[in-house]
Design a protein around this motif. Structure first.
Motif, PDB file in Angstrom:
ATOM      1  N   GLN A  56      10.083 -49.700  70.933  1.00  0.00           N
ATOM      2  CA  GLN A  56       8.875 -49.904  70.775  1.00  0.00           C
ATOM      3  C   GLN A  56       7.716 -49.764  71.648  1.00  0.00           C
ATOM      4  O   GLN A  56       8.574 -49.662  72.938  1.00  0.00           O
ATOM      5  CB  GLN A  56       9.220 -50.878  70.275  1.00  0.00           C
ATOM      6  N   ILE A  57       6.989 -49.987  71.933  1.00  0.00           N
ATOM      7  CA  ILE A  57       5.878 -50.152  72.782  1.00  0.00           C
ATOM      8  C   ILE A  57       6.072 -51.034  72.882  1.00  0.00           C
ATOM      9  O   ILE A  57       5.433 -52.613  72.879  1.00  0.00           O
ATOM     10  CB  ILE A  57       3.988 -49.754  72.297  1.00  0.00           C
ATOM     11  N   VAL A  58       5.471 -51.671  74.561  1.00  0.00           N
ATOM     12  CA  VAL A  58       5.195 -51.942  75.628  1.00  0.00           C
ATOM     13  C   VAL A  58       4.199 -52.766  75.767  1.00  0.00           C
ATOM     14  O   VAL A  58       3.502 -51.929  76.803  1.00  0.00           O
ATOM     15  CB  VAL A  58       6.457 -52.341  76.543  1.00  0.00           C
ATOM     16  N   TRP A  59       3.555 -53.670  75.309  1.00  0.00           N
ATOM     17  CA  TRP A  59       1.500 -53.897  75.481  1.00  0.00           C
ATOM     18  C   TRP A  59       0.902 -54.470  76.859  1.00  0.00           C
ATOM     19  O   TRP A  59       0.688 -54.227  77.247  1.00  0.00           O
ATOM     20  CB  TRP A  59       1.514 -54.784  73.950  1.00  0.00           C
ATOM     21  N   ALA A  60       2.923 -55.112  77.543  1.00  0.00           N
ATOM     22  CA  ALA A  60       2.349 -55.727  78.829  1.00  0.00           C
ATOM     23  C   ALA A  60       2.004 -55.067  79.697  1.00  0.00           C
ATOM     24  O   ALA A  60       1.146 -54.878  81.106  1.00  0.00           O
ATOM     25  CB  ALA A  60       3.330 -56.143  78.852  1.00  0.00           C
TER      26      ALA A  60
ATOM     27  N   GLU B  61       8.409 -48.197  61.831  1.00  0.00           N
ATOM     28  CA  GLU B  61       9.927 -47.610  62.248  1.00  0.00           C
ATOM     29  C   GLU B  61       9.935 -45.830  62.175  1.00  0.00           C
ATOM     30  O   GLU B  61       8.812 -45.593  61.174  1.00  0.00           O
ATOM     31  CB  GLU B  61      10.383 -48.658  61.213  1.00  0.00           C
ATOM     32  N   GLY B  62      10.608 -45.304  63.531  1.00  0.00           N
ATOM     33  CA  GLY B  62      10.345 -43.633  62.924  1.00  0.00           C
ATOM     34  C   GLY B  62       9.179 -42.926  62.868  1.00  0.00           C
ATOM     35  O   GLY B  62       9.032 -42.000  63.039  1.00  0.00           O
ATOM     36  N   LYS B  63       8.470 -43.736  63.891  1.00  0.00           N
ATOM     37  CA  LYS B  63       6.968 -43.341  64.495  1.00  0.00           C
ATOM     38  C   LYS B  63       7.039 -43.687  66.086  1.00  0.00           C
ATOM     39  O   LYS B  63       7.453 -44.127  66.296  1.00  0.00           O
ATOM     40  CB  LYS B  63       5.957 -43.938  63.959  1.00  0.00           C
ATOM     41  N   ARG B  64       6.421 -42.264  66.445  1.00  0.00           N
ATOM     42  CA  ARG B  64       6.662 -41.612  67.762  1.00  0.00           C
ATOM     43  C   ARG B  64       5.259 -41.708  68.484  1.00  0.00           C
ATOM     44  O   ARG B  64       4.949 -42.108  69.381  1.00  0.00           O
ATOM     45  CB  ARG B  64       7.335 -40.584  68.157  1.00  0.00           C
TER      46      ARG B  64
ATOM     47  N   SER C 155      -4.420 -45.477  70.393  1.00  0.00           N
ATOM     48  CA  SER C 155      -3.329 -44.728  69.607  1.00  0.00           C
ATOM     49  C   SER C 155      -2.353 -44.400  70.875  1.00  0.00           C
ATOM     50  O   SER C 155      -2.735 -44.497  72.362  1.00  0.00           O
ATOM     51  CB  SER C 155      -3.852 -42.782  69.829  1.00  0.00           C
ATOM     52  N   TYR C 156      -1.383 -44.924  70.285  1.00  0.00           N
ATOM     53  CA  TYR C 156       0.385 -44.395  71.542  1.00  0.00           C
ATOM     54  C   TYR C 156       1.047 -43.296  71.477  1.00  0.00           C
ATOM     55  O   TYR C 156       1.240 -43.126  70.002  1.00  0.00           O
ATOM     56  CB  TYR C 156       0.904 -45.380  70.910  1.00  0.00           C
TER      57      TYR C 156
ATOM     58  N   PRO D 159     -14.543 -35.837  65.915  1.00  0.00           N
ATOM     59  CA  PRO D 159     -12.960 -35.355  66.241  1.00  0.00           C
ATOM     60  C   PRO D 159     -12.578 -35.824  64.773  1.00  0.00           C
ATOM     61  O   PRO D 159     -12.673 -36.478  64.129  1.00  0.00           O
ATOM     62  CB  PRO D 159     -12.133 -36.662  67.379  1.00  0.00           C
ATOM     63  N   GLU D 160     -10.822 -34.859  65.197  1.00  0.00           N
ATOM     64  CA  GLU D 160     -10.200 -35.048  63.609  1.00  0.00           C
ATOM     65  C   GLU D 160      -9.747 -36.861  63.377  1.00  0.00           C
ATOM     66  O   GLU D 160      -9.161 -37.037  64.771  1.00  0.00           O
ATOM     67  CB  GLU D 160      -9.453 -33.554  63.453  1.00  0.00           C
ATOM     68  N   PRO D 161      -8.681 -37.193  62.749  1.00  0.00           N
ATOM     69  CA  PRO D 161      -8.265 -38.085  62.218  1.00  0.00           C
ATOM     70  C   PRO D 161      -6.832 -37.952  63.464  1.00  0.00           C
ATOM     71  O   PRO D 161      -6.418 -37.227  62.944  1.00  0.00           O
ATOM     72  CB  PRO D 161      -8.309 -38.546  60.926  1.00  0.00           C
ATOM     73  N   ALA D 162      -7.400 -39.891  63.835  1.00  0.00           N
ATOM     74  CA  ALA D 162      -5.945 -39.282  64.243  1.00  0.00           C
ATOM     75  C   ALA D 162      -4.331 -39.639  63.162  1.00  0.00           C
ATOM     76  O   ALA D 162      -4.529 -40.175  62.700  1.00  0.00           O
ATOM     77  CB  ALA D 162      -4.917 -40.702  64.777  1.00  0.00           C
ATOM     78  N   GLU D 163      -2.885 -38.601  63.540  1.00  0.00           N
ATOM     79  CA  GLU D 163      -2.301 -38.716  62.807  1.00  0.00           C
ATOM     80  C   GLU D 163      -1.986 -40.841  62.345  1.00  0.00           C
ATOM     81  O   GLU D 163      -1.801 -41.298  63.484  1.00  0.00           O
ATOM     82  CB  GLU D 163      -0.619 -38.074  63.032  1.00  0.00           C
ATOM     83  N   PRO D 164      -1.671 -40.719  61.125  1.00  0.00           N
ATOM     84  CA  PRO D 164      -1.054 -41.934  60.927  1.00  0.00           C
ATOM     85  C   PRO D 164       0.117 -42.499  61.691  1.00  0.00           C
ATOM     86  O   PRO D 164       0.545 -41.204  61.777  1.00  0.00           O
ATOM     87  CB  PRO D 164      -1.358 -42.860  59.617  1.00  0.00           C
TER      88      PRO D 164
END
Length: 225
Positions: A117-121, A154-157, A173-174, A220-225
């Motif tokens: 999971q992204i750690v925003w801090a 869930e399941g997204k990288r 974007s992460y 730019p092309e749309p970022a993948e969701p």
């Protein structure tokens, strides 16, 4: 020259097409683009390490009707000698005048990511840096506060979030990069994954949508969701 993470230089090609040289001609009043002093000041205030690498940064020539953009490549230098330069690539910032409207894209290079999971801090100084260079926001923490409660589905990288700010429109974007094998001090194999973050800033949501929906060379092309 030798640097510690030359492999990540390939990520520079991800900069949106609208921010590359010769992509768009201004149409309207010229907008201010960040100067080197402002970028250095933002680095100091945000606590983000590094300095501008002059040979890799670019400022477009001021030609009438031509594209206006600046690019600053930021390295954290570790050691430098006459024939060897080692360091860590921190960020690639590009700001452009798109038809009299300002847009800024900052790619922050990989950090070790212990969690799925992204750690925003961990990315708070990076977002403060982007906010300070952009200017016009209520505070340097506004980008962080707008996104810090978001979660990677869930399941997204890879994922992109959007938010309206006091002084523009923002996307974050992460991307979580695959695990790689490294070795600890004792020589044992350790699996390590890394991540990078991209912060896009636009004068308005309308400008973001205009660029996002024109992947034919005008945006730019749309970022993948």
């Amino acid at each position: 020259m030798k640097r510690l993470n030359n492999a990540v230089l390939s990520l520079c090609v991800l900069v949106p097409l609208c921010l590359l040289p010769g992509c768009q001609k201004g149409g309207g009043s010229a907008v201010p683009l960040p100067e080197e002093a402002a970028v250095l000041d933002a680095l100091e205030k945000s606590g983000l390490p590094g300095t501008i690498h002059e040979s890799e940064s670019q400022i477009s020539p001021q030609t009438e009707g031509g594209a206006r953009y600046v690019r600053y490549v930021i390295w954290e230098e570790i050691e430098s000698s006459e024939d060897v330069e080692t360091g860590w690539l921190v960020a690639n910032l590009t700001s452009a005048d798109y038809k009299g409207r300002r847009v800024m894209d900052t790619l922050f290079f990989e950090q070790s990511a212990a969690s799925e999971q992204i750690v925003w801090a961990d990315w708070k100084p990076h977002m403060a840096f982007a906010a300070l260079v952009w200017g016009g926001l209520d505070s340097e923490d506004e980008i962080y506060q707008a996104f810090c409660e978001k979660e990677l589905p869930e399941g997204k990288r890879t994922y992109t979030w959007e938010a309206r700010l006091s002084g523009g429109y923002c996307t974050v974007s992460y991307s979580l990069r695959p695990s790689r094998t490294v070795y600890d001090e004792a020589g044992f194999e350790v699996k390590e994954q890394s991540a990078h973050v991209r912060v896009g800033l636009y004068e308005s949501r309308e400008l973001y949508e205009e660029l996002r929906t024109n992947p034919d060379g005008t945006g730019p092309e749309p970022a993948e969701p």
